[in-house]
Write an enzyme that holds these catalytic residues in place. Sequence first.
Site, PDB file in Angstrom:
ATOM      1  N   THR A 136       0.767  -0.971   0.362  1.00 31.57           N
ATOM      2  CA  THR A 136      -0.027  -0.268  -0.048  1.00 31.57           C
ATOM      3  C   THR A 136       1.001   1.800  -0.249  1.00 31.57           C
ATOM      4  O   THR A 136       1.777   1.131   0.527  1.00 31.57           O
ATOM      5  CB  THR A 136      -0.765  -0.409   1.534  1.00 31.57           C
ATOM      6  OG1 THR A 136      -1.721  -1.062   1.080  1.00 31.57           O
ATOM      7  CG2 THR A 136      -1.802   0.866   1.226  1.00 31.57           C
TER       8      THR A 136
ATOM      9  N   VAL B  67     -13.492  -4.444   2.058  1.00 26.01           N
ATOM     10  CA  VAL B  67     -12.738  -3.445   2.726  1.00 26.01           C
ATOM     11  C   VAL B  67     -11.525  -3.493   3.830  1.00 26.01           C
ATOM     12  O   VAL B  67     -11.805  -3.897   5.153  1.00 26.01           O
ATOM     13  CB  VAL B  67     -13.335  -1.954   3.062  1.00 26.01           C
ATOM     14  CG1 VAL B  67     -13.485  -1.170   3.412  1.00 26.01           C
ATOM     15  CG2 VAL B  67     -14.813  -2.433   1.917  1.00 26.01           C
ATOM     16  N   GLY B  68     -10.558  -2.744   3.360  1.00 26.68           N
ATOM     17  CA  GLY B  68      -9.291  -2.412   4.469  1.00 26.68           C
ATOM     18  C   GLY B  68      -9.494  -1.230   5.480  1.00 26.68           C
ATOM     19  O   GLY B  68     -10.506  -0.678   4.957  1.00 26.68           O
ATOM     20  N   ASP B  69      -8.496  -0.712   5.744  1.00 24.87           N
ATOM     21  CA  ASP B  69      -8.284   0.436   6.842  1.00 24.87           C
ATOM     22  C   ASP B  69      -8.100   1.654   5.975  1.00 24.87           C
ATOM     23  O   ASP B  69      -8.455   2.698   6.743  1.00 24.87           O
ATOM     24  CB  ASP B  69      -7.065  -0.059   7.636  1.00 24.87           C
ATOM     25  CG  ASP B  69      -5.519  -0.068   7.308  1.00 24.87           C
ATOM     26  OD1 ASP B  69      -5.516  -0.802   6.135  1.00 24.87           O
ATOM     27  OD2 ASP B  69      -5.164   0.485   7.884  1.00 24.87           O
TER      28      ASP B  69
ATOM     29  N   THR C  90       0.032   1.881   6.717  1.00 26.33           N
ATOM     30  CA  THR C  90       0.340   0.037   5.747  1.00 26.33           C
ATOM     31  C   THR C  90       0.471  -1.217   7.029  1.00 26.33           C
ATOM     32  O   THR C  90       0.260  -0.879   7.589  1.00 26.33           O
ATOM     33  CB  THR C  90       1.099   0.211   5.060  1.00 26.33           C
ATOM     34  OG1 THR C  90       1.378  -0.862   3.550  1.00 26.33           O
ATOM     35  CG2 THR C  90       2.282   0.464   5.130  1.00 26.33           C
TER      36      THR C  90
HETATM   37  N1  LIG Z   1      -0.947  -3.237   1.688  1.00 24.93           N
HETATM   38  C1  LIG Z   1      -1.417  -2.840   2.718  1.00 24.93           C
HETATM   39  O1  LIG Z   1      -1.433  -2.399   3.154  1.00 24.93           O
HETATM   40  C2  LIG Z   1      -3.190  -3.174   3.003  1.00 24.93           C
HETATM   41  C3  LIG Z   1      -4.208  -2.092   3.228  1.00 24.93           C
HETATM   42  N2  LIG Z   1      -3.840  -1.990   4.789  1.00 24.93           N
HETATM   43  C4  LIG Z   1      -5.892  -2.666   3.163  1.00 24.93           C
HETATM   44  O2  LIG Z   1      -5.466  -3.976   4.461  1.00 24.93           O
HETATM   45  O3  LIG Z   1      -6.630  -2.895   2.833  1.00 24.93           O
END
Ligand SMILES: NC(=O)C[C@H](N)C(=O)O
Length: 310
Positions: free
Chosen positions: A181, A210-212, A232
């Site tokens: 990310t 859905v992520g953070d 991330t």
């Molecule tokens: N690659 C990432 O950092 C993933 C992001 N934090 C999510 O969970 O969607």
Amino acid sequence: MTTSSVSPVTTELAGSETGITFIIHAGAGSRGKHSTPERIAQVELDLQRALDAGYQLLESGAPAHEAVVAAIHVMEDAPEFNAGRGAALTSDGIAQMDACLMTGDGEVGAVTGVSTVKNPIDAARAVKEQTKHVLFADPTDAEIADWGVATESNEYFITEQRRQSLAEAQSGGDEWEKHGTIGAVARDAEGNIAAGTSTGGITNQMHGRVGDSPLPGCGTFANQSTVAVSCTGIGEAFIKVVAAHQVSDRVRFSGENVEDAATATLDEVAAHHGDGGMIVLPAVGRGVVAYNSEMMNFGYRSAQGGKVQG
Ligand SMILES: NC(=O)C[C@H](N)C(=O)O
């Protein structure tokens, strides 16, 4: 989901407590078997280009959020990173991307599940600036056209590397590119701060997950009286501890310095079986990069200099 969380590495970055400052990240995780010196060099080149794009804007007097958007653009276009072209793929093999842009005055826009917006951060900015809403899930073609942002077919976002990563994850291998990310935090010449994050999520995530990253307060947050934050890592853990807002609250109400606030928050992320990292920039004070995974890609720059680390 496997994690390899270790004690957080939290570093206060060189620079002064005021004045233009820019920090970017391109994910945290483990190097894994696909990491080669060539790929690391490419990551560092792309980080430098993104850092320069944002920092030059800050030097010319542009507001913090413009620098954030400019740097994220560069990284969304770079296929190495898990955002825009090169986004991680869902279990059904498509790119479903999320992005969020927030300024220290509390204004924020975000999108989740976009599959045709070339630069998802542009859609987040459009939501913030052109609508009265905060978060759009899978906006319609008409809404996207209305926002005036560029589009591409979903194929554009899918790289061979991500296809391979998905195949490996689905055959029981390590989800080696679950991270990557991208994000940025900036402080402009007026002292205003902003944060932005853009992602394809996690390789092999279920359709619609859905992520953070697009959730204000979880993966992205900015408050002029405290900090700008972009995270991330394993989004579920960052959501459960409301990570970005938690850093802000720790600074505001517990009187913790930014380093301690980031470290304590990552400890909570680890308690929820999450690893990852964050960049944090206070309205007054030095920036911080913190991660509890093996490594983190980041870069920073201020009048005192800077560096990139891939
Ligand atoms: N690659 C990432 O950092 C993933 C992001 N934090 C999510 O969970 O969607």
